[in-house]
Design a protein around this motif. Structure first.
Motif, PDB file in Angstrom:
ATOM      1  N   VAL A 218       0.847  -1.202   0.000  1.00 51.92           N
ATOM      2  CA  VAL A 218       0.000   0.000   0.000  1.00 51.92           C
ATOM      3  C   VAL A 218       0.879   1.247   0.000  1.00 51.92           C
ATOM      4  O   VAL A 218       1.704   1.435   0.892  1.00 51.92           O
ATOM      5  CB  VAL A 218      -0.942   0.023   1.233  1.00 51.92           C
ATOM      6  CG1 VAL A 218      -1.750   1.322   1.272  1.00 51.92           C
ATOM      7  CG2 VAL A 218      -1.878  -1.178   1.203  1.00 51.92           C
ATOM      8  N   GLU A 219       0.681   2.107  -0.999  1.00 52.34           N
ATOM      9  CA  GLU A 219       1.471   3.345  -1.106  1.00 52.34           C
ATOM     10  C   GLU A 219       0.744   4.503  -0.426  1.00 52.34           C
ATOM     11  O   GLU A 219       0.500   5.530  -1.039  1.00 52.34           O
ATOM     12  CB  GLU A 219       1.701   3.662  -2.590  1.00 52.34           C
ATOM     13  CG  GLU A 219       2.815   2.854  -3.237  1.00 52.34           C
ATOM     14  CD  GLU A 219       4.176   3.141  -2.601  1.00 52.34           C
ATOM     15  OE1 GLU A 219       4.589   4.306  -2.582  1.00 52.34           O
ATOM     16  OE2 GLU A 219       4.799   2.176  -2.123  1.00 52.34           O
ATOM     17  N   ASN A 220       0.323   4.287   0.803  1.00 47.19           N
ATOM     18  CA  ASN A 220      -0.385   5.351   1.519  1.00 47.19           C
ATOM     19  C   ASN A 220       0.157   5.376   2.942  1.00 47.19           C
ATOM     20  O   ASN A 220       0.705   4.386   3.428  1.00 47.19           O
ATOM     21  CB  ASN A 220      -1.895   5.077   1.488  1.00 47.19           C
ATOM     22  CG  ASN A 220      -2.721   6.362   1.574  1.00 47.19           C
ATOM     23  OD1 ASN A 220      -2.180   7.450   1.779  1.00 47.19           O
ATOM     24  ND2 ASN A 220      -4.025   6.228   1.419  1.00 47.19           N
ATOM     25  N   ASP A 221      -0.052   6.494   3.648  1.00 43.93           N
ATOM     26  CA  ASP A 221       0.578   6.650   4.961  1.00 43.93           C
ATOM     27  C   ASP A 221      -0.007   5.690   5.999  1.00 43.93           C
ATOM     28  O   ASP A 221      -1.206   5.384   5.993  1.00 43.93           O
ATOM     29  CB  ASP A 221       0.451   8.093   5.455  1.00 43.93           C
ATOM     30  CG  ASP A 221      -0.990   8.543   5.586  1.00 43.93           C
ATOM     31  OD1 ASP A 221      -1.508   9.135   4.635  1.00 43.93           O
ATOM     32  OD2 ASP A 221      -1.597   8.276   6.638  1.00 43.93           O
ATOM     33  N   THR A 222       0.867   5.249   6.905  1.00 41.64           N
ATOM     34  CA  THR A 222       0.466   4.294   7.947  1.00 41.64           C
ATOM     35  C   THR A 222       0.770   4.823   9.356  1.00 41.64           C
ATOM     36  O   THR A 222       0.226   4.309  10.327  1.00 41.64           O
ATOM     37  CB  THR A 222       1.201   2.961   7.753  1.00 41.64           C
ATOM     38  OG1 THR A 222       2.592   3.245   7.593  1.00 41.64           O
ATOM     39  CG2 THR A 222       0.687   2.225   6.533  1.00 41.64           C
ATOM     40  N   THR A 223       1.662   5.769   9.447  1.00 42.83           N
ATOM     41  CA  THR A 223       1.946   6.437  10.722  1.00 42.83           C
ATOM     42  C   THR A 223       2.072   7.922  10.412  1.00 42.83           C
ATOM     43  O   THR A 223       2.656   8.292   9.382  1.00 42.83           O
ATOM     44  CB  THR A 223       3.264   5.917  11.347  1.00 42.83           C
ATOM     45  OG1 THR A 223       3.107   4.534  11.662  1.00 42.83           O
ATOM     46  CG2 THR A 223       3.638   6.680  12.611  1.00 42.83           C
ATOM     47  N   ALA A 224       1.518   8.743  11.270  1.00 41.71           N
ATOM     48  CA  ALA A 224       1.631  10.193  11.076  1.00 41.71           C
ATOM     49  C   ALA A 224       1.965  10.852  12.403  1.00 41.71           C
ATOM     50  O   ALA A 224       1.321  10.573  13.419  1.00 41.71           O
ATOM     51  CB  ALA A 224       0.317  10.760  10.527  1.00 41.71           C
ATOM     52  N   LEU A 225       2.992  11.682  12.390  1.00 42.12           N
ATOM     53  CA  LEU A 225       3.421  12.428  13.581  1.00 42.12           C
ATOM     54  C   LEU A 225       3.377  13.905  13.211  1.00 42.12           C
ATOM     55  O   LEU A 225       4.128  14.349  12.336  1.00 42.12           O
ATOM     56  CB  LEU A 225       4.846  12.036  13.966  1.00 42.12           C
ATOM     57  CG  LEU A 225       5.108  10.537  14.164  1.00 42.12           C
ATOM     58  CD1 LEU A 225       6.583  10.266  14.375  1.00 42.12           C
ATOM     59  CD2 LEU A 225       4.298  10.014  15.342  1.00 42.12           C
ATOM     60  N   LEU A 226       2.477  14.630  13.849  1.00 41.56           N
ATOM     61  CA  LEU A 226       2.316  16.048  13.510  1.00 41.56           C
ATOM     62  C   LEU A 226       2.654  16.921  14.700  1.00 41.56           C
ATOM     63  O   LEU A 226       2.347  16.565  15.844  1.00 41.56           O
ATOM     64  CB  LEU A 226       0.870  16.375  13.109  1.00 41.56           C
ATOM     65  CG  LEU A 226       0.149  15.500  12.097  1.00 41.56           C
ATOM     66  CD1 LEU A 226      -1.194  16.130  11.740  1.00 41.56           C
ATOM     67  CD2 LEU A 226       0.965  15.281  10.859  1.00 41.56           C
ATOM     68  N   THR A 227       3.263  18.055  14.418  1.00 45.91           N
ATOM     69  CA  THR A 227       3.443  19.092  15.435  1.00 45.91           C
ATOM     70  C   THR A 227       2.697  20.329  14.947  1.00 45.91           C
ATOM     71  O   THR A 227       2.964  20.819  13.841  1.00 45.91           O
ATOM     72  CB  THR A 227       4.936  19.410  15.642  1.00 45.91           C
ATOM     73  OG1 THR A 227       5.614  18.197  15.942  1.00 45.91           O
ATOM     74  CG2 THR A 227       5.135  20.388  16.783  1.00 45.91           C
ATOM     75  N   LEU A 228       1.752  20.780  15.764  1.00 42.65           N
ATOM     76  CA  LEU A 228       0.891  21.894  15.364  1.00 42.65           C
ATOM     77  C   LEU A 228       1.053  23.052  16.340  1.00 42.65           C
ATOM     78  O   LEU A 228       1.331  22.839  17.526  1.00 42.65           O
ATOM     79  CB  LEU A 228      -0.584  21.466  15.392  1.00 42.65           C
ATOM     80  CG  LEU A 228      -0.959  20.147  14.715  1.00 42.65           C
ATOM     81  CD1 LEU A 228      -2.442  19.840  14.954  1.00 42.65           C
ATOM     82  CD2 LEU A 228      -0.668  20.211  13.225  1.00 42.65           C
ATOM     83  N   ARG A 229       0.843  24.229  15.829  1.00 43.49           N
ATOM     84  CA  ARG A 229       0.779  25.402  16.708  1.00 43.49           C
ATOM     85  C   ARG A 229      -0.680  25.854  16.773  1.00 43.49           C
ATOM     86  O   ARG A 229      -1.311  26.070  15.737  1.00 43.49           O
ATOM     87  CB  ARG A 229       1.631  26.523  16.131  1.00 43.49           C
ATOM     88  CG  ARG A 229       1.570  27.788  16.947  1.00 43.49           C
ATOM     89  CD  ARG A 229       2.274  28.916  16.212  1.00 43.49           C
ATOM     90  NE  ARG A 229       2.360  30.088  17.065  1.00 43.49           N
ATOM     91  CZ  ARG A 229       2.623  31.296  16.619  1.00 43.49           C
ATOM     92  NH1 ARG A 229       2.833  31.511  15.334  1.00 43.49           N
ATOM     93  NH2 ARG A 229       2.692  32.316  17.443  1.00 43.49           N
TER      94      ARG A 229
END
Ligand SMILES: NC(=O)c1ccc[n+]([C@@H]2O[C@H](COP(=O)([O-])OP(=O)(O)OC[C@H]3O[C@@H](n4cnc5c(N)ncnc54)[C@H](OP(=O)(O)O)[C@@H]3O)[C@@H](O)[C@H]2O)c1
Length: 334
Positions: A218-229
């Motif tokens: 699968v060519e799609n994201d499996t983990t996402a780590l975001l830093t938001l303000r």
């Protein structure tokens, strides 16, 4: 103004439609199921016969059938266009998340809702878990001080339910274009919404985003780590994965004078709420969907609602789209 139980149709007859929308309507006094519509005529008819309700051949037929509201559970890329079509005809929509996979489409939908007599809420049911409601109330009352750091962590490995081991995700979930991102929209969009709602955010900026693609084939994201303000002084961390194990979910809020830590608050039972104020408590919640549906019905009657409004859900779409556009993919790094 809608009075009495909503005459509600479910669009999308598999997954979320069959597993959640239909049984939630059946066990809630807030709505009555009046019909179903899927993409395949045969399957729609089979599901409708089993539920003893009409099978609509099309959205046009549904709109002509005396329906007050639709719980829209189609794949992500169809959300904005189908919801816009419905609200333009005065039909209330409880729209599965995400609101849209594109900010332009989400903005157009929000404008369509504003110009119509219809109500729209996006199905972020985790807002309705008692631990989250309690933390939200504490934060809104300022009891924990000014939050400088909020972290939301939740992993849930795919397949999410008891399907045969090795079952691949559906074509739309595997597709970055149709899903708008897999882990980031299946799981992450809930976490982003929860964080923005807890903080009563009016705007959000993505400071950093890292994704992986680690599901075989699968060519799609499996983990996402975001830093938001959020606001001037709060840094939000979002962590989600559908391939990595985890001992449980966490919601953590920290200020110079207070803090709160919610353990497993996305799960049905055993939510541990630890906080400086008040003392630690444990809450349980076996169903967040029923209070969400009741809140939606109240919103349709013009009553106060804490469900995700178009403007709030649009913020989450903005964050997800900005993260995907500006993010780094581990597998693409040198
Ligand atoms: N709130 C939550 O926690 C939560 C949890 C799970 C899913 N969801 C959301 O629910 C949505 C669906 O997910 P899922 O897991 O249920 O996916 P799914 O199992 O693939 O089901 C999608 C359904 O949409 C139907 N469909 C597709 N195109 C259609 C069209 N043009 N008109 C009418 N129906 C159409 C499909 O019809 P056929 O049956 O005929 O193929 C199918 O029944 C997604 O947006 C997802 O993000 C939300």
């Amino acid at each position: 103004m809608t009075t009495g139980p909503l005459r509600m149709a479910v669009v999308g007859t598999r997954g979320q439609g069959e597993r959640v929308a239909v049984p939630t309507i059946a066990t809630s006094g807030a709505a009555t199921l009046v019909g179903v519509l899927g993409s395949s005529t045969e399957r729609t008819r089979a599901v409708a016969d089993r539920l003893d309700v009409p099978a609509y051949p099309s959205l046009e037929a549904l709109a002509g059938g005396g329906v007050d509201a639709v719980w829209l559970t189609t794949p992500n890329h169809l959300h904005a266009s189908m919801a816009t079509w419905l609200v333009e005809r005065g039909i209330h929509v409880l729209l599965e998340k995400p609101m849209a996979i594109d900010v332009g489409e989400a903005t157009a939908l929000a404008e369509a809702v504003a110009g119509s007599s219809a109500t729209l809420r996006v199905a972020y049911q985790h807002r309705f878990r008692p631990a989250h409601q309690q933390l939200c109330a504490q934060l809104r009352r300022g009891e924990l001080g000014e939050i400088g750091r909020l972290r939301v962590h939740r992993h849930w490995k795919f397949p999410y339910f008891d399907e045969a081991p090795g079952t691949p995700p559906s074509a739309w979930r595997s597709s970055p274009a149709a899903s708008g991102g897999w882990s980031i929209n299946d799981l992450g969009s809930h976490l982003v919404d929860l964080a923005l709602w807890l903080l009563d955010a009016r705007s959000v900026t993505v400071l950093d985003a890292v994704f992986t693609r680690q599901f075989p084939g699968v060519e799609n994201d499996t983990t996402a780590l975001l830093t938001l303000r959020v606001g001037e002084r709060c840094v939000v961390g979002i962590e989600c994965s559908n391939v990595l194990a985890s001992p449980g979910s966490l919601v953590e809020a920290y200020s110079p004078t207070g803090w709160a830590r919610l353990t497993d608050s996305f799960d049905p039972v055993s939510t541990t709420v630890t906080s400086l104020a008040p003392l630690p408590v444990t809450t349980t919640c076996d169903d967040a969907y029923r209070p969400m549906l009741e809140d939606f019905a109240a919103a349709c009657r013009g009553e106060p609602s804490s469900g995700a409004t178009p403007a709030e859900a649009l913020l989450s779409v903005e964050a997800v789209q900005a993260a995907r556009r500006g993010g780094r993919y581990l597998e693409d790094l040198p």
